[in-house]
Structure formats: C-alpha cells, structure tokens
Scaffold this active site. Structure first.
Site, PDB file in Angstrom:
ATOM      1  N   GLU A 179       0.777  -1.019   0.028  1.00 44.52           N
ATOM      2  CA  GLU A 179       0.130   0.001   0.209  1.00 44.52           C
ATOM      3  C   GLU A 179       0.849   1.263   0.056  1.00 44.52           C
ATOM      4  OE1 GLU A 179      -2.713   3.253   0.757  1.00 44.52           O
ATOM      5  OE2 GLU A 179      -0.910   2.724   2.018  1.00 44.52           O
ATOM      6  N   ASP A 180       2.048   1.304   0.678  1.00 45.88           N
ATOM      7  CA  ASP A 180       2.902   2.407   0.768  1.00 45.88           C
ATOM      8  C   ASP A 180       4.290   2.042   0.534  1.00 45.88           C
ATOM      9  OD1 ASP A 180       3.372   5.087   0.803  1.00 45.88           O
ATOM     10  OD2 ASP A 180       2.754   5.429   2.773  1.00 45.88           O
ATOM     11  N   HIS A 193      -0.895   0.447   6.889  1.00 46.60           N
ATOM     12  CA  HIS A 193      -1.231   1.283   6.016  1.00 46.60           C
ATOM     13  C   HIS A 193      -0.234   2.310   5.458  1.00 46.60           C
ATOM     14  CE1 HIS A 193      -5.578   3.626   4.845  1.00 46.60           C
ATOM     15  NE2 HIS A 193      -4.565   3.534   3.901  1.00 46.60           N
ATOM     16  N   ILE A 245       3.018   4.696   5.447  1.00 52.48           N
ATOM     17  CA  ILE A 245       4.301   4.708   6.288  1.00 52.48           C
ATOM     18  C   ILE A 245       5.417   5.889   5.920  1.00 52.48           C
ATOM     19  CG2 ILE A 245       4.376   2.105   6.483  1.00 52.48           C
ATOM     20  CD1 ILE A 245       6.394   2.029   4.130  1.00 52.48           C
ATOM     21  N   HIS A 281      -4.196  -0.325  11.813  1.00 51.21           N
ATOM     22  CA  HIS A 281      -5.671  -0.426  12.081  1.00 51.21           C
ATOM     23  C   HIS A 281      -5.946  -1.673  12.895  1.00 51.21           C
ATOM     24  CE1 HIS A 281      -6.221   3.104   9.579  1.00 51.21           C
ATOM     25  NE2 HIS A 281      -5.727   2.481   8.611  1.00 51.21           N
ATOM     26  N   ASN A 323      -4.887   7.697   7.464  1.00 54.00           N
ATOM     27  CA  ASN A 323      -4.674   7.035   6.081  1.00 54.00           C
ATOM     28  C   ASN A 323      -2.992   7.150   6.119  1.00 54.00           C
ATOM     29  OD1 ASN A 323      -3.909   6.923   3.397  1.00 54.00           O
ATOM     30  ND2 ASN A 323      -6.307   6.716   3.016  1.00 54.00           N
ATOM     31  N   ASP A 324      -2.318   8.250   6.106  1.00 52.16           N
ATOM     32  CA  ASP A 324      -1.002   8.250   5.798  1.00 52.16           C
ATOM     33  C   ASP A 324      -0.198   9.478   7.113  1.00 52.16           C
ATOM     34  OD1 ASP A 324       1.498   7.720   4.379  1.00 52.16           O
ATOM     35  OD2 ASP A 324       1.003   9.220   2.809  1.00 52.16           O
ATOM     36  N   ASN A 329      -5.679  11.798   1.906  1.00 56.90           N
ATOM     37  CA  ASN A 329      -4.987  10.481   1.533  1.00 56.90           C
ATOM     38  C   ASN A 329      -3.695  10.642   1.802  1.00 56.90           C
ATOM     39  OD1 ASN A 329      -4.027   7.922   0.399  1.00 56.90           O
ATOM     40  ND2 ASN A 329      -6.520   7.726  -0.065  1.00 56.90           N
ATOM     41  N   ASP A 356      -3.366   8.653  -4.700  1.00 57.22           N
ATOM     42  CA  ASP A 356      -3.350   7.767  -3.279  1.00 57.22           C
ATOM     43  C   ASP A 356      -2.299   8.348  -2.509  1.00 57.22           C
ATOM     44  OD1 ASP A 356      -3.540   5.948  -1.332  1.00 57.22           O
ATOM     45  OD2 ASP A 356      -4.432   4.459  -2.580  1.00 57.22           O
ATOM     46  N   ASN A 357      -1.184   7.425  -2.782  1.00 56.72           N
ATOM     47  CA  ASN A 357      -0.018   8.137  -1.928  1.00 56.72           C
ATOM     48  C   ASN A 357       0.992   8.949  -2.922  1.00 56.72           C
ATOM     49  OD1 ASN A 357      -0.402   7.072   0.603  1.00 56.72           O
ATOM     50  ND2 ASN A 357      -0.204   5.113  -0.272  1.00 56.72           N
TER      51      ASN A 357
END
Length: 361
Positions: free
Chosen positions: A60-61, A121, A123, A140, A174-175, A230, A275-276
C-alpha cells in the site's frame, strides 16, 4: 373535506419522495463522477518491469531512504476493499535497490508488539542526527487507528517497536509524514469511523476530512475541508507539504510554518484518484500512485479489474506544473496502484491489496 386532506397528504408524500429520489439520483451521478466511473484507460507501458517475488497481498505504501533501502507496507485490510488474505496479519518488507536483483525481505518485528492485529497502511521514515532510522506506520488493529513508531536495526533486518500513538484527533488515519523522532503530520481520510457512515460521508460528498499535527506536547488540526485526505508528503527543503485528496482528484500544496500550521498555496487539478505521494529527494518531483477508475476498486469484479496509473509532477510550485503519465495498465498486471517511488533510475509501484512492480526507468 377529509378526502381532500388525504389527497393533499399523499401529494406531499409523493412530492417529498420525488425530491429525495432526484437528490439521490444527483448524488449517485456525482459519486460516479468522483470515482471516475466511466474512465477507460489507454495503456502506457514501461519496458523493464517485473513483479516482486513474495509480495502477493499489497504494497500500500513505500518509502525509500536516501541510501536506496525501500520499506514496503503490505497486507492492508480496509473497509469495503478487496483483500486476498483477510485472516493474515500485515507485514513490512525491505528491499535494497542497490542490489543487482533486489529481493523483498520481510522485516522481523520485536517481541511485545501485537503482530496478530497488525494492519499497516501509510508509512514514513525519519533519519535522526545520529543516523538512527525511525519508521512510522499507520496501523488499524481491530479497525481502530494508531501510529506505530519503530526503530530500524539494519544488521538484524528488524524493527524495534518503540511506541503506539493513539489520540482522539487521529481517528481515521490514512498516511503520515514524519517530521522528527516523535512528531508527524497525519491525514484522516474520513470524519466518521464507522464503515457505513464512512461510505455515506463519501456518497454525500461531505468535505470533512483533515490533516493533524502530532507531537508529544501538542496535537492540533492544521488543515481541513478535504473530501478524502489521503497521501501526504513533504518537499526536500521541508518548506512545503503536499496532500492528495483522492476523491477530489487534487493535490494541495501547503506552506509549512514555524508553529507547524499549514496554509494553502495552490491546488493542482488532475483527472485521476491520487492515493500516496512520494518525493524524489534530488529533483523534488512528486510521484503519485493513482486509481484511474475508483468504481472498479470499490466494486471489485475479477472480470473487470481495477487498473493502475503512475503520474509524475514536475515544478509543482510553478504556474504550469508538468504532469506526465508514466505508467498505465488495466489491471491484468497490477490491480489498484496506490504508490510509486523512485530511486536512482528505479521505480517501485505498490498496490492496496495486490502485487508490486519493480521497474528500471
């Protein structure tokens, strides 16, 4: 008389139902538009890419240190989104991008940390004056939001857990972007924590998500009014903070002040769900992992897979930033890209719940 009143009552009920139906229809159209529901993707291929062995359920990240060590968060389980291994805890992988054929190695996490509920999630890394590397991980456990702080021990390929940060203002994180060994900015992607209310909030288009500054001595909201804040990151000179608003298809450029508050300088409009965000430390370019069509992401269908898109933004502070679509793919290789990070001519592309791609640019 009574018949007349009953008829009037029925007319009123019908009128109200009609108004509600029209409003619902309008919101549905708008929600579809926000999700880019009708966007089809033209492929943009990169010649030298391969899937990273061992990453099967998300990256995800990704955050890459200046020396080419890449941290990858994997195994996110997020309300309403696909997971290929819903019962497995998350992991953090490490890749050394200086190697000829870099491999993803799972990092060991120190005893005393609850691995069973680990659900990583966003980082962010921070390097201290004494060269200590801290890894901040949004977690989470049991659908709650915490920020975990680890110290990276390179010669043991391990993470030592230092602390778990919980705060009422960190409600739907989220981030994060690390600003020091124990302070950071964090995005809350929703106002509500309950997953049904979360989706209702998105459906109604409420711009209630925000950015919070956290330190041991002060916690405060520093920016608000986002549809779904986000990814967040900071410029190499530490003067500007960039925030991706996923559903609004925008990146907000904020100026950072001495008291950590943020003021908005500009908003960059895009036609994809960003997103990221990753920053090239040498050029200051912003790399975004994007969802070209959010409908395919939320309503997962193996016959109609969510695609992947990577954009690069040059000179974001200028009057006319350059936005380049570096990679675009319909999901047959990579489903639901959420991050793109570069180091020395190499590009890593991660996803929420699928595989990860290693490319040589």
């Amino acid at each position: 008389r009574r018949g007349h009143r009953a008829a009037m009552g029925k007319m009123l009920v019908l009128a109200l139902a009609g108004i509600l139906a029209a409003l619902f229809g309008e919101r549905l159209m708008e929600f579809r538009r926000k999700l880019n529901g009708s966007r089809e993707l033209e492929a943009v291929e990169l010649p030298n890419c391969h899937l990273i062995k061992g990453i099967e359920r998300g990256a995800e990240d990704i955050d890459i240190l200046p020396d080419g060590l890449a941290f990858i968060s994997s195994g996110l389980k997020y309300p309403g989104l696909k997971s290929f291994a819903p019962d497995k805890p998350g992991e953090i992988f490490l890749m050394d991008l200086n190697d000829e054929n870099p491999r993803a190695v799972e990092l060991r996490i120190s005893r005393g940390f609850d691995l069973a509920s680990f659900n990583p999630h966003g980082i962010s890394t921070y390097i201290d004056e004494d060269d200590s590397v801290y890894l901040f991980v949004v977690n989470h456990p049991e659908s709650k939001s915490t920020v975990e702080v680890f110290k990276f021990v390179e010669d043991e390929n391990s993470l030592v857990h230092l602390k778990t940060i919980r705060h009422e203002l960190l409600s739907s994180v989220n981030d994060v972007v690390a600003l020091g060994p124990d302070h950071f900015y964090a995005t809350n992607d929703h106002y509500f924590v309950d997953s049904i209310l979360m989706y209702l909030e998105l459906f109604l288009g409420l711009s209630w998500s925000n950015v919070v500054y956290y330190s041991p001595t002060e916690v405060k909201e520093v920016a608000s009014g986002f549809y779904s804040a986000n990814g967040i990151n900071i410029s190499p000179d530490k003067k500007y903070v960039y925030i991706a608003d996923l559903m609004a298809h925008t990146i907000h450029v904020m100026e950072k002040h001495a008291n950590w508050s943020l003021t908005q300088l500009k908003v960059l409009e895009l036609d994809t769900l960003v997103d990221n965000l990753s920053i090239d430390p040498y050029t200051g370019d912003i790399w975004g992992g994007c969802h070209p069509n959010g409908m395919k992401l939320i309503f997962y269908d193996p016959e109609n897979l969510p695609g992947s898109e990577v954009i690069r933004i040059q000179n974001i502070l200028s009057a006319k930033p350059t936005v380049t679509q570096v990679y675009a793919e319909n999901g047959s290789v990579l489903q639901g890209s959420s991050v793109a990070a570069v180091y020395s001519g190499k590009l890593l592309i991660g996803t929420i719940f699928h595989r990860a791609l290693y490319c040589e640019l």
